[in-house]
Design a protein around this motif. Structure first.
Motif, PDB file in Angstrom:
ATOM      1  N   ALA A  42       0.886  -1.157  -0.198  1.00  0.00           N
ATOM      2  CA  ALA A  42       0.186  -0.086   0.175  1.00  0.00           C
ATOM      3  C   ALA A  42       0.887   1.364  -0.016  1.00  0.00           C
ATOM      4  CB  ALA A  42      -0.863   0.092   1.219  1.00  0.00           C
ATOM      5  N   GLY A  43       2.010   1.338   0.664  1.00  0.00           N
ATOM      6  CA  GLY A  43       2.799   2.554   0.858  1.00  0.00           C
ATOM      7  C   GLY A  43       3.656   2.674  -0.508  1.00  0.00           C
ATOM      8  N   TYR A  44       3.787   1.849  -1.349  1.00  0.00           N
ATOM      9  CA  TYR A  44       4.470   1.691  -2.648  1.00  0.00           C
ATOM     10  C   TYR A  44       3.772   1.966  -3.801  1.00  0.00           C
ATOM     11  CZ  TYR A  44       8.389   1.021  -5.941  1.00  0.00           C
ATOM     12  OH  TYR A  44       9.489   1.145  -6.859  1.00  0.00           O
ATOM     13  N   SER A  45       2.427   1.213  -3.618  1.00  0.00           N
ATOM     14  CA  SER A  45       1.613   1.409  -4.908  1.00  0.00           C
ATOM     15  C   SER A  45       1.200   2.542  -5.600  1.00  0.00           C
ATOM     16  CB  SER A  45       0.216   0.608  -4.671  1.00  0.00           C
ATOM     17  OG  SER A  45      -0.743   1.488  -3.780  1.00  0.00           O
ATOM     18  N   PRO A  46       1.204   3.728  -5.100  1.00  0.00           N
ATOM     19  CA  PRO A  46       0.884   4.976  -5.539  1.00  0.00           C
ATOM     20  C   PRO A  46       2.087   5.634  -6.612  1.00  0.00           C
ATOM     21  CG  PRO A  46       0.446   5.178  -3.226  1.00  0.00           C
ATOM     22  CD  PRO A  46       0.961   4.031  -3.499  1.00  0.00           C
ATOM     23  N   ARG A  47       3.200   4.922  -6.381  1.00  0.00           N
ATOM     24  CA  ARG A  47       4.400   5.219  -6.991  1.00  0.00           C
ATOM     25  C   ARG A  47       4.436   4.315  -8.207  1.00  0.00           C
ATOM     26  NH1 ARG A  47       8.943   5.625  -2.589  1.00  0.00           N
ATOM     27  NH2 ARG A  47       7.207   5.038  -1.178  1.00  0.00           N
ATOM     28  N   VAL A  48       3.682   3.123  -8.624  1.00  0.00           N
ATOM     29  CA  VAL A  48       3.726   2.188  -9.494  1.00  0.00           C
ATOM     30  C   VAL A  48       2.496   2.298 -10.493  1.00  0.00           C
ATOM     31  CG1 VAL A  48       3.880  -0.257 -10.283  1.00  0.00           C
ATOM     32  CG2 VAL A  48       4.907   0.634  -7.911  1.00  0.00           C
ATOM     33  N   ALA A  49       2.786   2.812 -11.810  1.00  0.00           N
ATOM     34  CA  ALA A  49       1.744   2.841 -12.546  1.00  0.00           C
ATOM     35  C   ALA A  49       1.481   1.614 -13.522  1.00  0.00           C
ATOM     36  CB  ALA A  49       1.930   4.086 -13.668  1.00  0.00           C
ATOM     37  N   MET A 109      14.045 -19.951  -8.192  1.00  0.00           N
ATOM     38  CA  MET A 109      13.699 -19.092  -9.411  1.00  0.00           C
ATOM     39  C   MET A 109      13.937 -17.842  -9.150  1.00  0.00           C
ATOM     40  SD  MET A 109       9.331 -18.657  -8.985  1.00  0.00           S
ATOM     41  CE  MET A 109       9.272 -18.865 -10.662  1.00  0.00           C
ATOM     42  N   THR A 110      14.185 -16.911 -10.158  1.00  0.00           N
ATOM     43  CA  THR A 110      14.584 -15.654 -10.173  1.00  0.00           C
ATOM     44  C   THR A 110      13.534 -14.806 -10.680  1.00  0.00           C
ATOM     45  OG1 THR A 110      16.885 -16.137 -10.206  1.00  0.00           O
ATOM     46  CG2 THR A 110      16.044 -13.702 -10.649  1.00  0.00           C
ATOM     47  N   VAL A 111      12.826 -13.867  -9.926  1.00  0.00           N
ATOM     48  CA  VAL A 111      11.888 -12.925 -10.342  1.00  0.00           C
ATOM     49  C   VAL A 111      12.409 -11.474 -10.330  1.00  0.00           C
ATOM     50  CG1 VAL A 111       9.706 -11.942  -9.813  1.00  0.00           C
ATOM     51  CG2 VAL A 111       9.862 -14.398  -9.443  1.00  0.00           C
ATOM     52  N   THR A 112      12.181 -10.946 -11.657  1.00  0.00           N
ATOM     53  CA  THR A 112      12.567  -9.606 -11.811  1.00  0.00           C
ATOM     54  C   THR A 112      11.447  -8.425 -12.035  1.00  0.00           C
ATOM     55  OG1 THR A 112      14.553 -10.448 -12.571  1.00  0.00           O
ATOM     56  CG2 THR A 112      14.242  -7.972 -12.932  1.00  0.00           C
ATOM     57  N   ALA A 117       6.465   4.571 -13.054  1.00  0.00           N
ATOM     58  CA  ALA A 117       5.814   5.432 -11.962  1.00  0.00           C
ATOM     59  C   ALA A 117       4.699   6.471 -12.912  1.00  0.00           C
ATOM     60  CB  ALA A 117       6.842   6.449 -11.529  1.00  0.00           C
ATOM     61  N   PRO A 118       3.957   6.758 -12.174  1.00  0.00           N
ATOM     62  CA  PRO A 118       2.806   7.593 -12.866  1.00  0.00           C
ATOM     63  C   PRO A 118       3.398   8.822 -13.710  1.00  0.00           C
ATOM     64  CG  PRO A 118       2.222   7.087 -10.509  1.00  0.00           C
ATOM     65  CD  PRO A 118       3.599   6.825 -10.917  1.00  0.00           C
ATOM     66  N   ASP A 119       4.525   9.188 -13.623  1.00  0.00           N
ATOM     67  CA  ASP A 119       5.033  10.518 -14.434  1.00  0.00           C
ATOM     68  C   ASP A 119       5.817   9.739 -15.727  1.00  0.00           C
ATOM     69  OD1 ASP A 119       7.318   9.511 -13.297  1.00  0.00           O
ATOM     70  OD2 ASP A 119       7.815  11.568 -12.294  1.00  0.00           O
ATOM     71  N   ARG A 120       5.705   8.501 -15.705  1.00  0.00           N
ATOM     72  CA  ARG A 120       6.421   7.603 -16.738  1.00  0.00           C
ATOM     73  C   ARG A 120       7.861   7.378 -16.741  1.00  0.00           C
ATOM     74  NH1 ARG A 120       2.418   6.721 -21.015  1.00  0.00           N
ATOM     75  NH2 ARG A 120       0.927   8.389 -20.709  1.00  0.00           N
ATOM     76  N   THR A 121       8.454   7.766 -15.438  1.00  0.00           N
ATOM     77  CA  THR A 121       9.688   7.479 -15.123  1.00  0.00           C
ATOM     78  C   THR A 121      10.058   6.180 -14.922  1.00  0.00           C
ATOM     79  OG1 THR A 121       9.655   8.192 -12.813  1.00  0.00           O
ATOM     80  CG2 THR A 121      10.332   9.963 -14.382  1.00  0.00           C
ATOM     81  N   ALA A 122      11.209   5.457 -15.064  1.00  0.00           N
ATOM     82  CA  ALA A 122      11.252   4.095 -14.720  1.00  0.00           C
ATOM     83  C   ALA A 122      11.571   3.915 -13.408  1.00  0.00           C
ATOM     84  CB  ALA A 122      12.786   3.731 -15.659  1.00  0.00           C
ATOM     85  N   LEU A 123      11.039   2.842 -12.912  1.00  0.00           N
ATOM     86  CA  LEU A 123      10.977   2.230 -11.416  1.00  0.00           C
ATOM     87  C   LEU A 123      12.611   1.693 -11.451  1.00  0.00           C
ATOM     88  CD1 LEU A 123       7.773   1.081 -10.718  1.00  0.00           C
ATOM     89  CD2 LEU A 123       8.353   3.343 -10.034  1.00  0.00           C
ATOM     90  N   GLN A 124      12.987   1.749 -10.319  1.00  0.00           N
ATOM     91  CA  GLN A 124      14.324   0.836 -10.100  1.00  0.00           C
ATOM     92  C   GLN A 124      13.979  -0.623 -10.244  1.00  0.00           C
ATOM     93  OE1 GLN A 124      16.144   1.552  -6.402  1.00  0.00           O
ATOM     94  NE2 GLN A 124      17.782   0.053  -6.839  1.00  0.00           N
ATOM     95  N   ALA A 155      11.618  -0.828  -1.045  1.00  0.00           N
ATOM     96  CA  ALA A 155      13.022  -1.347  -0.801  1.00  0.00           C
ATOM     97  C   ALA A 155      13.378  -2.626  -1.752  1.00  0.00           C
ATOM     98  CB  ALA A 155      13.190  -2.025   0.786  1.00  0.00           C
ATOM     99  N   GLY A 156      12.504  -3.263  -2.257  1.00  0.00           N
ATOM    100  CA  GLY A 156      12.703  -4.294  -3.335  1.00  0.00           C
ATOM    101  C   GLY A 156      11.751  -5.276  -3.410  1.00  0.00           C
ATOM    102  N   LEU A 157      11.975  -6.350  -3.965  1.00  0.00           N
ATOM    103  CA  LEU A 157      11.207  -7.569  -3.859  1.00  0.00           C
ATOM    104  C   LEU A 157      11.436  -8.505  -2.457  1.00  0.00           C
ATOM    105  CD1 LEU A 157      11.410  -8.727  -7.365  1.00  0.00           C
ATOM    106  CD2 LEU A 157       9.240  -8.199  -6.135  1.00  0.00           C
ATOM    107  N   HIS A 158      10.478  -8.931  -1.776  1.00  0.00           N
ATOM    108  CA  HIS A 158      10.638  -9.891  -0.735  1.00  0.00           C
ATOM    109  C   HIS A 158       9.639 -11.109  -1.021  1.00  0.00           C
ATOM    110  CE1 HIS A 158      12.306  -6.279   1.029  1.00  0.00           C
ATOM    111  NE2 HIS A 158      11.348  -5.671   0.437  1.00  0.00           N
ATOM    112  N   LEU A 159      10.078 -12.193  -0.063  1.00  0.00           N
ATOM    113  CA  LEU A 159       8.952 -13.327  -0.187  1.00  0.00           C
ATOM    114  C   LEU A 159       7.643 -12.724   0.479  1.00  0.00           C
ATOM    115  CD1 LEU A 159      11.079 -16.478   0.672  1.00  0.00           C
ATOM    116  CD2 LEU A 159      10.013 -15.935  -1.595  1.00  0.00           C
TER     117      LEU A 159
END
Length: 164
Positions: A42-49, A109-112, A117-124, A155-159
């Motif tokens: 929830a804290g990161y979702s506004p930054r993901v388009a 497995m590796t997930v990438t 972002a909403p402003d069309r910039t690339a996410l890390q 902070a990244g991907l987590h299980l």
């Protein structure tokens, strides 16, 4: 005369033996989805388009732009007398997506994850290597179910933690 009586006793006894064994349990006829599930917190979702996932396992990779849907939490509405219970889903600010795979094994497995972002910039770009979880939700007699679920936050991907 003794032999027919003995035969009758043996036949009667043998017919009762199956009734003394524990009853088998029925297993649900539910197919397992071979997929990687991702939840954007929830804290990161506004930054993901938009989100692009890549999953590699056993030398094979699959990738796609995935559809982000609003996530929900289950709200228990209790039970009424007589045993009927209910629950409802309530939006919780997360976003969820699924990348369907051809196969899913117990191998690492590796997930990438990448996206915009909403402003069309690339996410890390974030990556995580892990082993899918082996679960027996209906008991060992019904076979295993494999689960590949990850969380994405700033902070990244987590299980994904196990459900209660």
């Amino acid at each position: 005369m003794r032999r027919p009586a003995l035969l009758l006793v043996l036949m009667t006894t043998m017919s009762l033996v199956p009734a003394c064994q524990p009853a088998g349990s029925a297993c649900p006829a539910i197919a397992q989805a071979t997929a990687v599930a991702v939840t954007v917190t929830a804290g990161y979702s506004p930054r993901v388009a938009s989100l692009h996932l890549r999953a590699c396992q056993d030398g094979t990779c699959k990738e796609a732009d995935v559809e982000l849907r609003p996530g929900t939490s289950t709200i228990d509405q209790g039970c009424i007398e007589g045993g009927a219970c209910s629950a409802t889903a309530s939006p919780d600010g997360t976003k969820v997506a699924t990348l369907m795979l051809d196969t899913l094994t117990e191998s690492p497995m590796t997930v990438t994850a990448s996206g915009t972002a909403p402003d069309r910039t690339a996410l890390q770009v974030r990556a995580l290597e892990f082993q899918p979880k082996v679960l027996y939700p209906f008991g060992k007699q019904c076979g295993k179910v494999l689960s590949a679920a990850v969380l994405l936050d700033d902070a990244g991907l987590h299980l994904q933690p196990a459900s209660p």
